[in-house]
Design a protein around this motif. Sequence first.
Motif, PDB file in Angstrom:
ATOM      1  N   LEU A  46       0.819  -1.211   0.000  1.00 52.79           N
ATOM      2  CA  LEU A  46       0.000   0.000   0.000  1.00 52.79           C
ATOM      3  C   LEU A  46       0.854   1.262   0.000  1.00 52.79           C
ATOM      4  O   LEU A  46       0.349   2.352  -0.177  1.00 52.79           O
ATOM      5  N   LEU A  47       2.147   1.099   0.240  1.00 52.20           N
ATOM      6  CA  LEU A  47       3.046   2.253   0.260  1.00 52.20           C
ATOM      7  C   LEU A  47       3.985   2.148  -0.932  1.00 52.20           C
ATOM      8  O   LEU A  47       4.973   1.419  -0.884  1.00 52.20           O
ATOM      9  N   PRO A  48       3.726   2.836  -2.028  1.00 52.01           N
ATOM     10  CA  PRO A  48       4.551   2.696  -3.240  1.00 52.01           C
ATOM     11  C   PRO A  48       6.008   3.055  -2.970  1.00 52.01           C
ATOM     12  O   PRO A  48       6.319   4.022  -2.293  1.00 52.01           O
ATOM     13  N   GLY A  49       6.871   2.233  -3.490  1.00 51.85           N
ATOM     14  CA  GLY A  49       8.292   2.488  -3.384  1.00 51.85           C
ATOM     15  C   GLY A  49       8.962   1.895  -2.165  1.00 51.85           C
ATOM     16  O   GLY A  49      10.172   1.725  -2.139  1.00 51.85           O
ATOM     17  N   LEU A  50       8.181   1.549  -1.120  1.00 50.72           N
ATOM     18  CA  LEU A  50       8.780   1.006   0.087  1.00 50.72           C
ATOM     19  C   LEU A  50       8.884  -0.507   0.068  1.00 50.72           C
ATOM     20  O   LEU A  50       9.603  -1.085   0.873  1.00 50.72           O
ATOM     21  N   ARG A  51       8.140  -1.158  -0.829  1.00 46.73           N
ATOM     22  CA  ARG A  51       8.159  -2.623  -0.867  1.00 46.73           C
ATOM     23  C   ARG A  51       9.551  -3.133  -1.220  1.00 46.73           C
ATOM     24  O   ARG A  51      10.074  -4.047  -0.578  1.00 46.73           O
ATOM     25  N   ASP A  52      10.163  -2.548  -2.245  1.00 48.10           N
ATOM     26  CA  ASP A  52      11.496  -2.989  -2.627  1.00 48.10           C
ATOM     27  C   ASP A  52      12.539  -2.590  -1.589  1.00 48.10           C
ATOM     28  O   ASP A  52      13.523  -3.298  -1.369  1.00 48.10           O
ATOM     29  N   PHE A  53      12.314  -1.431  -0.947  1.00 48.52           N
ATOM     30  CA  PHE A  53      13.290  -0.950   0.028  1.00 48.52           C
ATOM     31  C   PHE A  53      13.340  -1.848   1.257  1.00 48.52           C
ATOM     32  O   PHE A  53      14.412  -2.135   1.791  1.00 48.52           O
ATOM     33  N   PHE A  54      12.161  -2.303   1.711  1.00 49.15           N
ATOM     34  CA  PHE A  54      12.081  -3.164   2.884  1.00 49.15           C
ATOM     35  C   PHE A  54      11.960  -4.635   2.509  1.00 49.15           C
ATOM     36  O   PHE A  54      11.710  -5.468   3.370  1.00 49.15           O
ATOM     37  N   GLY A  55      12.098  -4.970   1.246  1.00 57.12           N
ATOM     38  CA  GLY A  55      11.961  -6.351   0.809  1.00 57.12           C
ATOM     39  C   GLY A  55      13.082  -7.233   1.356  1.00 57.12           C
ATOM     40  O   GLY A  55      14.158  -6.766   1.712  1.00 57.12           O
ATOM     41  N   THR A  56      12.797  -8.517   1.430  1.00 58.64           N
ATOM     42  CA  THR A  56      13.769  -9.483   1.929  1.00 58.64           C
ATOM     43  C   THR A  56      14.143 -10.454   0.831  1.00 58.64           C
ATOM     44  O   THR A  56      13.391 -10.659  -0.120  1.00 58.64           O
ATOM     45  N   GLN A  57      15.296 -11.041   0.982  1.00 63.28           N
ATOM     46  CA  GLN A  57      15.773 -12.055   0.055  1.00 63.28           C
ATOM     47  C   GLN A  57      15.890 -13.381   0.775  1.00 63.28           C
ATOM     48  O   GLN A  57      16.259 -13.434   1.951  1.00 63.28           O
ATOM     49  N   THR A  58      15.560 -14.455   0.072  1.00 66.20           N
ATOM     50  CA  THR A  58      15.584 -15.797   0.642  1.00 66.20           C
ATOM     51  C   THR A  58      16.796 -16.545   0.118  1.00 66.20           C
ATOM     52  O   THR A  58      17.027 -16.600  -1.085  1.00 66.20           O
ATOM     53  N   HIS A  59      17.581 -17.112   1.040  1.00 64.42           N
ATOM     54  CA  HIS A  59      18.760 -17.893   0.679  1.00 64.42           C
ATOM     55  C   HIS A  59      18.634 -19.270   1.326  1.00 64.42           C
ATOM     56  O   HIS A  59      18.481 -19.375   2.551  1.00 64.42           O
ATOM     57  N   ASP A  60      18.689 -20.305   0.525  1.00 64.08           N
ATOM     58  CA  ASP A  60      18.602 -21.668   1.026  1.00 64.08           C
ATOM     59  C   ASP A  60      20.015 -22.190   1.279  1.00 64.08           C
ATOM     60  O   ASP A  60      20.744 -22.519   0.352  1.00 64.08           O
ATOM     61  N   ARG A  61      20.398 -22.247   2.546  1.00 66.20           N
ATOM     62  CA  ARG A  61      21.723 -22.735   2.926  1.00 66.20           C
ATOM     63  C   ARG A  61      21.626 -24.086   3.638  1.00 66.20           C
ATOM     64  O   ARG A  61      22.497 -24.448   4.441  1.00 66.20           O
ATOM     65  N   SER A  62      20.568 -24.827   3.351  1.00 65.82           N
ATOM     66  CA  SER A  62      20.377 -26.126   3.987  1.00 65.82           C
ATOM     67  C   SER A  62      21.424 -27.122   3.500  1.00 65.82           C
ATOM     68  O   SER A  62      21.884 -27.071   2.356  1.00 65.82           O
ATOM     69  N   GLY A  63      21.789 -28.038   4.384  1.00 65.24           N
ATOM     70  CA  GLY A  63      22.719 -29.093   4.018  1.00 65.24           C
ATOM     71  C   GLY A  63      22.011 -30.203   3.266  1.00 65.24           C
ATOM     72  O   GLY A  63      20.789 -30.216   3.139  1.00 65.24           O
ATOM     73  N   PRO A  64      22.751 -31.166   2.750  1.00 64.52           N
ATOM     74  CA  PRO A  64      22.139 -32.277   2.019  1.00 64.52           C
ATOM     75  C   PRO A  64      21.316 -33.167   2.942  1.00 64.52           C
ATOM     76  O   PRO A  64      21.639 -33.336   4.122  1.00 64.52           O
ATOM     77  N   ALA A  65      20.238 -33.717   2.402  1.00 66.18           N
ATOM     78  CA  ALA A  65      19.403 -34.633   3.172  1.00 66.18           C
ATOM     79  C   ALA A  65      20.134 -35.961   3.363  1.00 66.18           C
ATOM     80  O   ALA A  65      20.762 -36.481   2.443  1.00 66.18           O
ATOM     81  N   LEU A  66      20.060 -36.499   4.583  1.00 67.80           N
ATOM     82  CA  LEU A  66      20.741 -37.741   4.914  1.00 67.80           C
ATOM     83  C   LEU A  66      19.733 -38.880   4.985  1.00 67.80           C
ATOM     84  O   LEU A  66      18.666 -38.739   5.598  1.00 67.80           O
ATOM     85  N   LEU A  67      20.046 -39.993   4.365  1.00 63.20           N
ATOM     86  CA  LEU A  67      19.204 -41.187   4.417  1.00 63.20           C
ATOM     87  C   LEU A  67      19.409 -41.862   5.759  1.00 63.20           C
ATOM     88  O   LEU A  67      20.497 -42.334   6.076  1.00 63.20           O
ATOM     89  N   LYS A  68      18.361 -41.893   6.581  1.00 63.40           N
ATOM     90  CA  LYS A  68      18.469 -42.473   7.913  1.00 63.40           C
ATOM     91  C   LYS A  68      18.136 -43.962   7.933  1.00 63.40           C
ATOM     92  O   LYS A  68      18.748 -44.725   8.669  1.00 63.40           O
ATOM     93  N   SER A  69      17.151 -44.387   7.134  1.00 63.69           N
ATOM     94  CA  SER A  69      16.767 -45.797   7.130  1.00 63.69           C
ATOM     95  C   SER A  69      15.939 -46.085   5.898  1.00 63.69           C
ATOM     96  O   SER A  69      15.411 -45.173   5.244  1.00 63.69           O
ATOM     97  N   ILE A  70      15.832 -47.373   5.568  1.00 63.34           N
ATOM     98  CA  ILE A  70      15.001 -47.848   4.466  1.00 63.34           C
ATOM     99  C   ILE A  70      14.053 -48.909   5.001  1.00 63.34           C
ATOM    100  O   ILE A  70      14.471 -49.812   5.726  1.00 63.34           O
ATOM    101  N   GLN A  71      12.784 -48.769   4.666  1.00 65.65           N
ATOM    102  CA  GLN A  71      11.776 -49.713   5.135  1.00 65.65           C
ATOM    103  C   GLN A  71      11.052 -50.323   3.938  1.00 65.65           C
ATOM    104  O   GLN A  71      10.581 -49.596   3.064  1.00 65.65           O
ATOM    105  N   ASP A  72      11.024 -51.642   3.883  1.00 69.43           N
ATOM    106  CA  ASP A  72      10.320 -52.327   2.806  1.00 69.43           C
ATOM    107  C   ASP A  72       8.815 -52.177   2.997  1.00 69.43           C
ATOM    108  O   ASP A  72       8.294 -52.346   4.111  1.00 69.43           O
ATOM    109  N   MET A  73       8.130 -51.876   1.921  1.00 72.05           N
ATOM    110  CA  MET A  73       6.682 -51.696   1.959  1.00 72.05           C
ATOM    111  C   MET A  73       5.995 -52.915   1.363  1.00 72.05           C
ATOM    112  O   MET A  73       6.379 -53.395   0.299  1.00 72.05           O
ATOM    113  N   SER A  74       5.014 -53.417   2.064  1.00 75.21           N
ATOM    114  CA  SER A  74       4.272 -54.582   1.581  1.00 75.21           C
ATOM    115  C   SER A  74       2.798 -54.263   1.370  1.00 75.21           C
ATOM    116  O   SER A  74       2.000 -55.159   1.128  1.00 75.21           O
ATOM    117  N   ARG A  75       2.448 -53.002   1.452  1.00 74.80           N
ATOM    118  CA  ARG A  75       1.043 -52.654   1.302  1.00 74.80           C
ATOM    119  C   ARG A  75       0.767 -52.192  -0.121  1.00 74.80           C
ATOM    120  O   ARG A  75       1.648 -51.644  -0.795  1.00 74.80           O
TER     121      ARG A  75
END
Length: 229
Positions: A46-75
């Motif tokens: 609602l306030l022109p010009g302030l959206r970009d000034f106060f805007g935020t940036q998203t950075h994904d710094r997550s580590g790789p997903a680790l495989l903890k276990s494997i379960q056989d499915m019979s269903r």
Amino acid sequence: MTTSIEPTRETEPTRRPPGRMPGWAKVLTAVVVVLVVMFAGIRLSLLPGLRDFFGTQTHDRSGPALLKSIQDMSRYDAASGNFQVVVDLEKDAKYLPDAIRGTRTLYVGAGTVDAYVDLGKVSDKNVTVDEDRTSATLRLPHAQLGKPALDPDRSYAVSKQRGLLDRLGDLFSDNPGGEQAVQKLAVKHIGDAAKESELTARAETNTSDMLQGLLRSLGFKEVKVSYGP
């Protein structure tokens, strides 16, 4: 007769002790604080010009997903139901008006529930084949419902109403405007709706059709499938 005239002493103004704020300044400060809180919810769009000034940036710094276990499915997942529920959750304070303390959230929750047959519980005694291997009889456990899965891409909050104290609390919260409560309630309602539906019956029908088609392709002419404990 001699008249003596004494010099007039001017009255010095009363000085306020240093460090003490005048009454009008306290009132003005309180009004400013209230106005800031009231307008804290105004969108930057609602306030022109302030959206970009106060805007935020998203950075994904997550580590790789680790495989903890494997379960056989019979269903065998034989059916899946899509559900949608509108959650209207309101929390009120006992002795305060809603404008001061209280929240109300209108949330649309969309999710799925799978129905499956656990083929891992089928043993040799549950399968009967005649000597000519042209007829087979199978007895399977009844279909069950999986856990409801809420779809975040199709779930959203329609409106949020919060009192003044709740807005103040959001300013110091690590998760302002959290939707965990309405999401849990949506999952509960979806699970209840799945129990009242014919999802398990459809899963048993689909499982029977699958097994009959499979065994007939192997040379069986008659295939009977039943369900029970």
